[in-house]
Structures are given as C-alpha cells and as structure tokens.
Design a protein around this motif. Structure first.
Motif, PDB file in Angstrom:
ATOM      1  N   PRO A 156      -6.880   1.673  -6.396  1.00  0.00           N
ATOM      2  CA  PRO A 156      -6.102   1.368  -5.184  1.00  0.00           C
ATOM      3  C   PRO A 156      -6.609   0.132  -4.441  1.00  0.00           C
ATOM      4  O   PRO A 156      -5.814  -0.657  -3.928  1.00  0.00           O
ATOM      5  CB  PRO A 156      -6.263   2.637  -4.335  1.00  0.00           C
TER       6      PRO A 156
ATOM      7  N   ILE B 245       0.559   2.425  -4.005  1.00  0.00           N
ATOM      8  CA  ILE B 245      -0.499   3.439  -4.148  1.00  0.00           C
ATOM      9  C   ILE B 245      -0.187   4.720  -3.390  1.00  0.00           C
ATOM     10  O   ILE B 245      -1.022   5.628  -3.342  1.00  0.00           O
ATOM     11  CB  ILE B 245      -1.876   2.884  -3.708  1.00  0.00           C
TER      12      ILE B 245
ATOM     13  N   ILE C  64     -11.515   2.165   0.282  1.00  0.00           N
ATOM     14  CA  ILE C  64     -10.634   1.133  -0.267  1.00  0.00           C
ATOM     15  C   ILE C  64     -10.991  -0.228   0.314  1.00  0.00           C
ATOM     16  O   ILE C  64     -11.096  -1.237  -0.407  1.00  0.00           O
ATOM     17  CB  ILE C  64      -9.155   1.483   0.002  1.00  0.00           C
TER      18      ILE C  64
ATOM     19  N   VAL D 161      -5.441  -2.968  -6.244  1.00  0.00           N
ATOM     20  CA  VAL D 161      -4.003  -3.187  -6.041  1.00  0.00           C
ATOM     21  C   VAL D 161      -3.734  -3.765  -4.660  1.00  0.00           C
ATOM     22  O   VAL D 161      -3.003  -4.762  -4.515  1.00  0.00           O
ATOM     23  CB  VAL D 161      -3.236  -1.866  -6.238  1.00  0.00           C
TER      24      VAL D 161
ATOM     25  N   ASP E 279     -11.234   5.303  -5.753  1.00  0.00           N
ATOM     26  CA  ASP E 279     -10.581   4.339  -4.865  1.00  0.00           C
ATOM     27  C   ASP E 279     -10.669   2.900  -5.376  1.00  0.00           C
ATOM     28  O   ASP E 279     -10.213   1.982  -4.701  1.00  0.00           O
ATOM     29  CB  ASP E 279     -11.221   4.415  -3.468  1.00  0.00           C
TER      30      ASP E 279
ATOM     31  N   ALA F 209       0.828  -1.212   0.000  1.00  0.00           N
ATOM     32  CA  ALA F 209       0.000   0.000   0.000  1.00  0.00           C
ATOM     33  C   ALA F 209       0.860   1.260   0.000  1.00  0.00           C
ATOM     34  O   ALA F 209       0.500   2.273  -0.617  1.00  0.00           O
ATOM     35  CB  ALA F 209      -0.928  -0.010   1.211  1.00  0.00           C
TER      36      ALA F 209
END
Length: 493
Positions: free
Chosen positions: A289, A105, A354, A292, A286, A101
């Motif tokens: 992200p 991102i 997220i 990911v 979001d 994270a």
C-alpha cells in the motif's frame, strides 16, 4: 556511553549524507529503529502523544532555523509561485493522492484524505541537503525553499481538522477556517519579527552570547502567540524568523551558528524518536500500500499540482519537471501521521506505517537521483554557470563585512582578472587562496576555478558587492554590459 555512540553515528551520518546525496534523516531513523523494540536496544516505546509533542517542538526549532537562513532578496521573486504551491498545490495533491488511496488500496475516504494531507508537505531540509551542490536557476531554488517553509502550516491545520472526532465539516467551512488561521499566523509572525528586530537593535544585552538565545526565544514566542490566537503557529514562527534573519541584527554570525546547531539537534532527536515509535515487524503488510500511494503521489499528484499552480506563471517545462521530482518528503509527514493516532482515528496505526514506509522508500529513490534529473533537464550544468559560494562575516565595530567567496567548477569568473570584476567603490579583493597558498592579488591577477577570495566591503555596498560577484560568476567579465549586473538571486550558501 550510548549517548556518545549516538552522537558519533550522527556526525558520521552528516558526512555520509553530504557525499552520497542521501538526506541524513534516513540514518537517524535507522538509529531509532536499531534502538527500538525490534532492534538491538530493545527499548519499548509506543507513546504517540509524547512523540507528537516533541516532534512539534523540534519542528518549531527547524522552521526557526530555516527562516533565519532565508534571504529575502532570493525568495521574493518566487513568492507568488511558492504561495500557489503551498495552498492550491496542497489541495490538488491531497485530492489526487486520496483518490488513489481510496480506489487502489481500499481505504475509507476519511483515512484516504488523512494520508493525502499527511504526505502533501515537502521537506526543506531533505530537498536542499541534496541540491546544495548543484547550481540551479534562482526561481527553482527560491520556489522550493519558500514552498517548504510555507506548506507545513496549512497541512498541519488540514490533518488536525480531518483527524478530529466527529463528522468532517463541509469543505468550504474547513477552507475558511484554514485561511483565517493562516492569516492570523502570518500577521502575528510578521509583527513579532518586526518588534523583535526593533528591540534587539536598540537594547544592549550584557553579553554577546545572549543575542542568539534572545533571537530563538522571539521565534518560539511567535509560535506561542500564533497558537494562543487560534492562528497557525508554524507559519508565525517561520515568518518571524525570516524577518529577524534579514534585519542585520548584532552578533549575527554567532546567532546563525547557534540556530544551525539547535536545528541539527532537533532533527536528530526527532528522527531517532520517530524511529523508536516504529515497529518494523508490523510493516510487512503495509509495504505494498505504501508503494502504491507513493507512486500516485510522485507520478501523478505532485506533477499535477505543479502544472496546475505554475502554468499561469509561464515557468519553463524543465523547471516544472524538476520541481515535480524535487518534492521530497521528510520528517514532517511522519510527525503528522501521529496526529490520527493521538485522536484515535480508526486504522491510524496503518496510516502511520504506510507513511513511514513511503517516506523511507521514496527518499531513497528520489534523493540520489535529483542531481541526475537536474543534469538531464540541463538545469544543473551547461547553460547555467555554477554559482559562487559566498559567506559573510560582519565587522560590526568597523561597519564593514568580510565576504569569503569560493569559485566552483563551471563558474564564468574563471579567467577574469581582479580589476575586471569592477566591484563597487568601497569594496576590494584583499586576499586569494590558491592550491593551499594565500597571496595579495594585483588588479591583473587572473582568477581560477577553485580559488577562494577574501573580499572586504563597507556596510552600504555589501549587498551590491555580492550581486556583482554573482553576476560575474554567471556572465563573466561582460556581465554589466550584457545587462545582468543585478542578478543576485542565486542559491543560498
């Protein structure tokens, strides 16, 4: 009218969930979103603090119901592996996910660690709503079930510590505080459960309907006692409920049914409320992200935590692979994502969005594919015979039990004669239901897949009878001679 419609949709969600393999949480979340400010209900709701309080209360009820339904003889062999996953596994998952994270991102380290902690908790209801129809080795189901019950407690403590205003403590200080609170919660939970079971067996309540209420009150009391002692209330309520659930309490079938009903109501209410809190129009930025972070969690963090924790126990690679893919996230991460919002952490709304998108998307991906993965790893069919569905109804005044036994497709009990079951003295097959018709079997009656048996067992041999039935279901008529007569750790029915 609206409440009746929601209940009808909720009942339909249960049927859709059981047939499609999708955890029903997605339908309940959808109900909340549809009722929210971007939906047809246009209800304006943004109270994260109220959502967190109600979510905690619902989680207490859900953990209590899960603990009451946990059979000690099934999870006992899996306790070391489950404990490792719920502690060291959480740490590995948090570290790997937070690293992804931060670098992928661009989140600051505090925010990245919060996301890593929030999504590191697995959800028992989501996992077993998908796997309940698949026969799996007892080590897999026991580990997943115990891990899901244990890992909520350390994760909640970790998220609260990271979200508290001010500088984050050194990692070893935080670790020491978490371990101390877990120890306090475990001690209180076991003590409250033992004292509650001791009292309920010796105190005659004026009405049988009071026993389910008393059991749930004791479980909630364990949470309160643990929290007041600055321990983990969530671990306390789970352990207390597990002690109560294995204590042979009076009027147990009514208590179990009452707890299951409360658990469903708690899940429905919690998911609908979480859906109300979401603003779909804010989720667009979001989504990427979330995908990911979810990819890092699913393909790296979870597998690495499983490998790291289970390698010393020599768990076969196929079982490790299934446990890696079976790390479903449910309501708990979304509830935990409200903690930084209440504490005023920077970018807390982004963290919530997220986590919400991650849970929904990866539940849609992992949930329906879990049965397929189990089959490809030869854990759902083939070498492992289908386990029996066994339900028990105690006959308290007669000191006996009625066991309802379902013979599924793939069970090696197919083709076995009733006399070849060699049940313990004090138990007998009294009725067979086949193709909708019931009859009293003789010792030479050949059992078939799809049959339902009614087995009567006296209290002293109840557990031995179930172990023998499960052993024959896996090993056939030669189960005792092959040395596997004590296999009793199958899936929970």
């Amino acid at each position: 009218m609206v409440c009746s419609l929601v209940l009808l949709v909720a009942v339909a969600a249960v049927r859709i969930s059981s047939r499609s393999g999708l955890p029903s949480l997605l339908v309940y979340l959808g109900i909340g979103i549809a009722m929210g400010q971007d939906g047809i209900g246009n209800i304006q709701f943004d109270n994260a603090e109220l959502t967190q309080v109600i979510g905690y209360a619902a989680l207490v009820v859900i953990l209590a119901e899960g603990g009451l339904g946990t059979k000690w003889n099934e999870i006992k062999p899996a306790l070391p592996t489950a404990s490792a996953l719920a502690t060291a596994g959480v740490a590995v998952s948090v570290g790997v996910t937070a690293t992804g994270a931060h670098y992928l991102i661009g989140l600051e380290w505090r925010q990245a660690l919060i996301i890593g902690a929030v999504v590191s908790s697995t959800d028992a209801a989501a996992v077993f709503s998908v796997l309940r129809r698949i026969p799996l080795p007892s080590r897999v189901t026991g580990t997943l079930e115990a891990e899901s019950g244990f890992n909520d407690a350390p994760v909640v403590l970790l998220v609260v510590s990271l979200s508290t205003a001010g500088p984050v403590d050194d990692w070893y200080v935080m670790l020491g505080v978490i371990l101390l609170e877990l120890a306090i919660g475990a001690a209180i939970g076991l003590a409250v459960g033992w004292l509650g079971a001791w009292g309920l067996r010796r105190v005659a309540l004026p009405a049988s309907g009071l026993y389910p209420i008393a059991v749930m009150a004791i479980a909630v009391g364990a949470y309160a006692a643990g929290a007041m002692a600055h321990g983990s209330g969530f671990l306390a309520v789970y352990l207390a409920s597990m002690v109560l659930g294995n204590a042979r309490l009076p009027h147990w079938p009514a208590t179990r049914g009452f707890a299951e009903g409360l658990g469903w109501l708690a899940q429905i209410g919690m998911f609908v409320l979480l859906g109300l809190l979401v603003t779909p129009s804010e989720l667009g930025d979001d989504v990427v992200p979330a995908l990911v972070v979810g990819l890092v969690l699913t393909m790296a963090a979870r597998p690495l935590s499983v490998i790291f924790c289970l390698l010393p126990f020599r768990v076969p690679w196929p079982e490790q692979a299934l446990m890696s893919w079976a790390g479903l996230r449910g309501a708990v991460p979304i509830i935990l994502a409200t903690i930084p919002m209440v504490e005023g952490v920077e970018a807390s709304r982004k963290i919530f969005n997220i986590v919400f998108v991650l849970v929904v998307v990866y539940t849609l991906i992992q949930g329906p594919t879990l049965p397929w993965v189990a089959r490809k790893l030869h854990l759902g069919q083939g070498d492992e015979a289908a386990d029996l569905g066994v339900e028990s109804a105690p006959l308290e005044r007669l000191r006996g039990h009625l066991l309802s036994v379902a013979i599924p497709k793939g069970s090696r009990m197919h083709g076995v004669e009733v006399g070849e079951l060699r049940l313990p003295t004090g138990s007998a097959v009294t009725l067979v239901v086949r193709d909708g018709k019931s009859f009293v079997p003789s010792p030479s009656t050949v059992l078939r897949q799809g049959d339902e048996l009614l087995v009567v067992a006296t209290d002293p041999v109840r557990d031995a009878t179930e172990r023998r039935l499960r052993a024959v279901g896996r090993g056939g008529k030669l189960a005792g001679w092959l040395g596997n007569d004590d296999e009793g750790g199958g899936r929970r029915s």
